[in-house]
Design a protein around this motif. Structure first.
Motif, PDB file in Angstrom:
ATOM      1  N   ASP A 297       4.349   4.387   6.515  1.00  0.00           N
ATOM      2  CA  ASP A 297       3.710   3.038   6.673  1.00  0.00           C
ATOM      3  C   ASP A 297       2.555   3.170   5.897  1.00  0.00           C
ATOM      4  OD1 ASP A 297       3.075   5.313   8.517  1.00  0.00           O
ATOM      5  OD2 ASP A 297       1.552   3.800   9.291  1.00  0.00           O
ATOM      6  N   LYS A 298       1.922   4.205   5.329  1.00  0.00           N
ATOM      7  CA  LYS A 298       0.700   4.386   4.393  1.00  0.00           C
ATOM      8  C   LYS A 298       1.131   4.088   2.906  1.00  0.00           C
ATOM      9  CE  LYS A 298      -1.344   5.463   8.026  1.00  0.00           C
ATOM     10  NZ  LYS A 298      -1.992   6.931   8.524  1.00  0.00           N
ATOM     11  N   VAL A 299       2.112   3.872   2.576  1.00  0.00           N
ATOM     12  CA  VAL A 299       2.551   3.548   0.953  1.00  0.00           C
ATOM     13  C   VAL A 299       1.582   2.702   0.261  1.00  0.00           C
ATOM     14  CG1 VAL A 299       4.061   3.037  -0.589  1.00  0.00           C
ATOM     15  CG2 VAL A 299       4.849   4.947   1.136  1.00  0.00           C
ATOM     16  N   GLU A 300       1.599   1.470   0.863  1.00  0.00           N
ATOM     17  CA  GLU A 300       0.698   0.589   0.187  1.00  0.00           C
ATOM     18  C   GLU A 300      -0.611   0.913   0.102  1.00  0.00           C
ATOM     19  OE1 GLU A 300       0.616  -4.308   0.095  1.00  0.00           O
ATOM     20  OE2 GLU A 300       1.822  -3.408   1.543  1.00  0.00           O
ATOM     21  N   ALA A 301      -1.309   1.197   1.117  1.00  0.00           N
ATOM     22  CA  ALA A 301      -2.837   1.698   1.047  1.00  0.00           C
ATOM     23  C   ALA A 301      -2.919   2.987   0.000  1.00  0.00           C
ATOM     24  CB  ALA A 301      -3.352   1.706   2.436  1.00  0.00           C
ATOM     25  N   LEU A 302      -1.978   3.983   0.345  1.00  0.00           N
ATOM     26  CA  LEU A 302      -2.113   5.067  -0.692  1.00  0.00           C
ATOM     27  C   LEU A 302      -2.164   4.747  -1.961  1.00  0.00           C
ATOM     28  CD1 LEU A 302      -2.008   8.066  -0.712  1.00  0.00           C
ATOM     29  CD2 LEU A 302       0.552   8.020  -0.566  1.00  0.00           C
ATOM     30  N   TYR A 303      -1.277   4.034  -2.448  1.00  0.00           N
ATOM     31  CA  TYR A 303      -1.186   3.981  -3.866  1.00  0.00           C
ATOM     32  C   TYR A 303      -2.358   2.759  -4.120  1.00  0.00           C
ATOM     33  CZ  TYR A 303       2.759   7.096  -3.834  1.00  0.00           C
ATOM     34  OH  TYR A 303       3.481   8.204  -3.879  1.00  0.00           O
ATOM     35  N   GLN A 304      -2.806   2.029  -3.346  1.00  0.00           N
ATOM     36  CA  GLN A 304      -4.053   1.242  -3.914  1.00  0.00           C
ATOM     37  C   GLN A 304      -5.036   2.160  -4.048  1.00  0.00           C
ATOM     38  OE1 GLN A 304      -4.230  -2.308  -4.416  1.00  0.00           O
ATOM     39  NE2 GLN A 304      -5.931  -1.315  -5.399  1.00  0.00           N
ATOM     40  N   ALA A 305      -5.303   3.124  -3.222  1.00  0.00           N
ATOM     41  CA  ALA A 305      -6.427   4.338  -3.482  1.00  0.00           C
ATOM     42  C   ALA A 305      -6.075   4.969  -4.659  1.00  0.00           C
ATOM     43  CB  ALA A 305      -6.338   4.996  -2.130  1.00  0.00           C
ATOM     44  N   ALA A 306      -4.721   5.208  -5.006  1.00  0.00           N
ATOM     45  CA  ALA A 306      -4.607   5.896  -6.153  1.00  0.00           C
ATOM     46  C   ALA A 306      -5.124   5.162  -7.269  1.00  0.00           C
ATOM     47  CB  ALA A 306      -3.026   6.364  -6.440  1.00  0.00           C
ATOM     48  N   ASN A 307      -4.861   3.851  -7.571  1.00  0.00           N
ATOM     49  CA  ASN A 307      -5.446   3.243  -8.590  1.00  0.00           C
ATOM     50  C   ASN A 307      -6.791   2.947  -8.461  1.00  0.00           C
ATOM     51  OD1 ASN A 307      -2.781   2.040  -9.588  1.00  0.00           O
ATOM     52  ND2 ASN A 307      -2.998   0.243  -8.349  1.00  0.00           N
ATOM     53  N   ASP A 308      -7.431   3.016  -7.482  1.00  0.00           N
ATOM     54  CA  ASP A 308      -8.979   2.666  -7.483  1.00  0.00           C
ATOM     55  C   ASP A 308      -9.754   3.783  -7.631  1.00  0.00           C
ATOM     56  OD1 ASP A 308      -8.372   0.235  -6.694  1.00  0.00           O
ATOM     57  OD2 ASP A 308      -8.706   0.565  -4.623  1.00  0.00           O
ATOM     58  N   TYR A 309      -9.149   4.837  -7.300  1.00  0.00           N
ATOM     59  CA  TYR A 309     -10.255   6.363  -7.240  1.00  0.00           C
ATOM     60  C   TYR A 309      -9.642   7.356  -8.366  1.00  0.00           C
ATOM     61  CZ  TYR A 309     -11.909   4.174  -2.914  1.00  0.00           C
ATOM     62  OH  TYR A 309     -12.461   3.367  -1.985  1.00  0.00           O
ATOM     63  N   LEU A 310      -8.262   7.174  -8.626  1.00  0.00           N
ATOM     64  CA  LEU A 310      -7.952   8.249  -9.663  1.00  0.00           C
ATOM     65  C   LEU A 310      -7.340   7.579 -11.038  1.00  0.00           C
ATOM     66  CD1 LEU A 310      -5.565  10.431  -7.311  1.00  0.00           C
ATOM     67  CD2 LEU A 310      -7.966  10.680  -8.073  1.00  0.00           C
ATOM     68  N   LEU A 311      -6.424   6.742 -10.847  1.00  0.00           N
ATOM     69  CA  LEU A 311      -6.062   6.010 -12.116  1.00  0.00           C
ATOM     70  C   LEU A 311      -7.285   5.417 -13.033  1.00  0.00           C
ATOM     71  CD1 LEU A 311      -2.539   4.499 -11.564  1.00  0.00           C
ATOM     72  CD2 LEU A 311      -3.105   6.728 -12.920  1.00  0.00           C
ATOM     73  N   GLN A 312      -7.957   4.469 -12.136  1.00  0.00           N
ATOM     74  CA  GLN A 312      -9.300   3.653 -12.740  1.00  0.00           C
ATOM     75  C   GLN A 312      -8.890   2.928 -13.917  1.00  0.00           C
ATOM     76  OE1 GLN A 312     -12.623   6.378 -12.594  1.00  0.00           O
ATOM     77  NE2 GLN A 312     -11.895   7.406 -11.115  1.00  0.00           N
ATOM     78  N   ASN A 313      -7.782   2.204 -13.903  1.00  0.00           N
ATOM     79  CA  ASN A 313      -7.415   1.260 -15.143  1.00  0.00           C
ATOM     80  C   ASN A 313      -7.310   2.213 -16.279  1.00  0.00           C
ATOM     81  OD1 ASN A 313      -7.722  -1.197 -13.671  1.00  0.00           O
ATOM     82  ND2 ASN A 313     -10.063  -1.099 -13.854  1.00  0.00           N
ATOM     83  N   GLY A 314      -6.559   3.200 -16.217  1.00  0.00           N
ATOM     84  CA  GLY A 314      -5.958   3.924 -17.343  1.00  0.00           C
ATOM     85  C   GLY A 314      -7.209   4.942 -17.735  1.00  0.00           C
TER      86      GLY A 314
END
Length: 520
Positions: free
Chosen positions: A270-287
């Motif tokens: 149930d945390k998948v959507e929030a988890l991968y949004q956080a991965a975009n925001d705090y780790l990937l950071q637009n590449g």
């Protein structure tokens, strides 16, 4: 009897009929490996056995020849993935002692128009390998070794060396190189398809480290190729199609950071959507993921932890620290994981932390089928991730033959990869930031089950592709299933296809190297 058999072979008159005659005269007769080889090759239309024997006698004494129904042959040909119709079949396994032996073996096979396929770690799972339905495997296991040269700036790696051997040899000398992440795979296998690795954020792909290479091409010639050769471009991303690399000289680097750390977080679905949004925001950071950060995750069924569906094991890996910076971990801890585990060690520990060390499951050959369905993405689409999680959950329930499957998400640092001109290599997809791949694991049984696995894997891949908003798929060759188009594996630009075709016609007009993701 031994004198009679030797005379028959030396006279190049060995044949199936000869074997049957000898068996009648001597019930205990068993052909030697070389006799079995001649027997097999004599079945090839137009094969000149005399020429074969002349060449075979030139092989080094340490060359090993194995034939079916022996434990040695089984060990030399056992594969990690066993999809029905996608497993290569060979009549003879030959482990050459030297690179000159590799050259001679290719000439022997060419003389008799017998198919051949180079074997290394035997982790290649692409189903096009199933087109190899008879012939010779050229097992590179004896061509293993590393030597440091060039004032410590380069190393020469023999073609059969696995990643763990290279890592350990360099580490002992205070050096590192970009290698594959899984310890038991060969160094060259991933490299020929581009090759991702923990250090690629600094230095680029594995193939980007090449300085020169020795390669046996389809005509049986041993060539030394480097940047002044037109073959150089093809070797870096489509190399499986152009020859057998017997050694490669690569760039190596001083160890800058001995310390590495990882935070492992486990979540319910149930945390998948929030988890991968956080991965975009705090780790990937637009590449622009920091060069010292890697994010990885697995989805898998662990019923004692969550009997309702797959758990998500999410890794944040950081170089040069004894603990992952809380600036990276805090947003993920705030999501409420089931557990949080921290580990610290060295670069040599990273593969074991994520379960791909020598003793990990991917390094065991259990007879299972392990097809993958890879897709590159620019970033996570959180809603598509939630959708594909539900599909994965349904398809891997406890009553499914695919219950032991795995979904892999690999998010490396990309600075070093993007710093290389994409037009300079056959590897095409340098702008992509994520590698995703469902691994559909099952016990092979019949063609219907194989087809079901293929449909399931493509269903998962297609959900992520739809979520990307792209019209074209970008596929990592080294994980490819085998039903992908050439453009999806080697790049959609028309000039890439034309260049591969031109080089293929020049160096392999007979398509001798056409079993691993044919490029042209």
């Amino acid at each position: 009897m031994r004198w009679l058999k030797s005379t028959l072979v030396a006279a190049a008159s060995w044949s199936v009929a000869s074997a049957q005659l000898l068996e009648q005269e001597d019930p205990d007769f068993t052909p030697t490996p070389i006799e079995y080889a001649v027997d097999t090759l004599s079945r090839a239309p137009g094969c000149n056995i005399a020429d074969f024997w002349r060449l075979a006698r030139q092989l080094s004494p340490g060359t090993e020849i194995r034939y079916p129904n022996t434990t040695e042959f089984d060990a030399a040909t056992e594969r990690w993935s066993n999809v029905g119709g996608g497993v290569p079949y060979v009549d003879i396994s030959v482990a050459p002692e030297t690179e000159q032996d590799v050259m001679k073996l290719v000439r022997i096979a060419n003389n008799c128009n017998v198919p051949f396929l180079a074997y290394n770690g035997r982790h290649g799972a692409i189903t096009t390998l199933g087109q190899m339905n008879w012939g010779i495997s050229i097992d590179l296991k004896k061509l293993s070794g590393v030597s440091i040269s060039g004032n410590g700036q380069t190393a020469t790696v023999l073609g059969g060396t696995n990643s763990k051997v290279l890592i350990d040899h360099l580490w002992a000398a205070g050096k590192q190189a970009v290698t594959g992440t899984c310890e038991c795979v060969s160094y060259m296998g991933p490299a020929l398809g581009g090759g991702h690795g923990w250090l690629q954020g600094h230095h680029g792909l594995i193939a980007d480290q090449f300085v020169s290479a020795k390669i046996v091409t389809a005509d049986g010639q041993l060539r030394t190729v480097s940047s002044n050769s037109d073959l150089w471009w093809a070797l870096k991303g489509a190399g499986h199609n152009f020859g057998i690399v017997t050694s490669v000289t690569i760039k190596i680097f001083p160890i800058v950071h001995t310390n590495w750390a990882i935070t492992t977080l486990m979540y319910t679905g149930d945390k998948v959507e929030a988890l991968y949004q956080a991965a975009n925001d705090y780790l990937l950071q637009n590449g622009t993921q920091p060069v010292d950060i890697i994010n990885w995750s697995y989805w898998m069924n662990i019923p004692p932890i969550d009997p309702t569906g797959p758990v998500v094991e999410f890794y944040i890996i950081q170089e040069g620290v004894t603990a992952v910076d809380t600036a990276y971990t805090a947003p993920f801890i705030a999501l409420g994981p089931i557990s949080v585990t921290n580990n610290t060690g060295t670069y040599k520990d990273v593969s074991s932390w994520v379960g791909i060390s020598l003793d990990g499951p991917p390094c065991q050959k259990t007879g299972a089928a392990n097809p993958r369905f890879p897709l590159y993405l620019p970033e996570y689409n959180p809603s598509a991730m939630a959708e594909v999680y539900e599909a994965f959950k349904e398809g891997t329930n406890s009553s499914s033959p695919f219950a032991n499957s795995l979904f892999m998400f690999e998010g490396y640092s990309m600075q070093g990869v993007k710093a290389v001109d994409a037009a300079s290599t056959a590897y095409a997809f340098r702008e992509d930031n994520l590698l995703t791949a469902p691994l559909v694991q099952y016990t092979p049984g019949n063609a219907a089950l194989d087809a079901q696995a293929q449909a399931f894997g493509n269903q998962l891949r297609n959900i992520l592709h739809a979520g990307s908003g792209r019209s074209q798929k970008h596929i990592y060759l080294n994980y490819a299933y085998g039903d992908e188009t050439k453009e999806e594996m080697y790049g959609h630009e028309s000039w890439r296809s034309a260049k591969l075709l031109q080089l293929k016609d020049k160096y392999d007009s007979r398509r001798r190297f056409n079993f691993y993701g044919p490029a042209a």
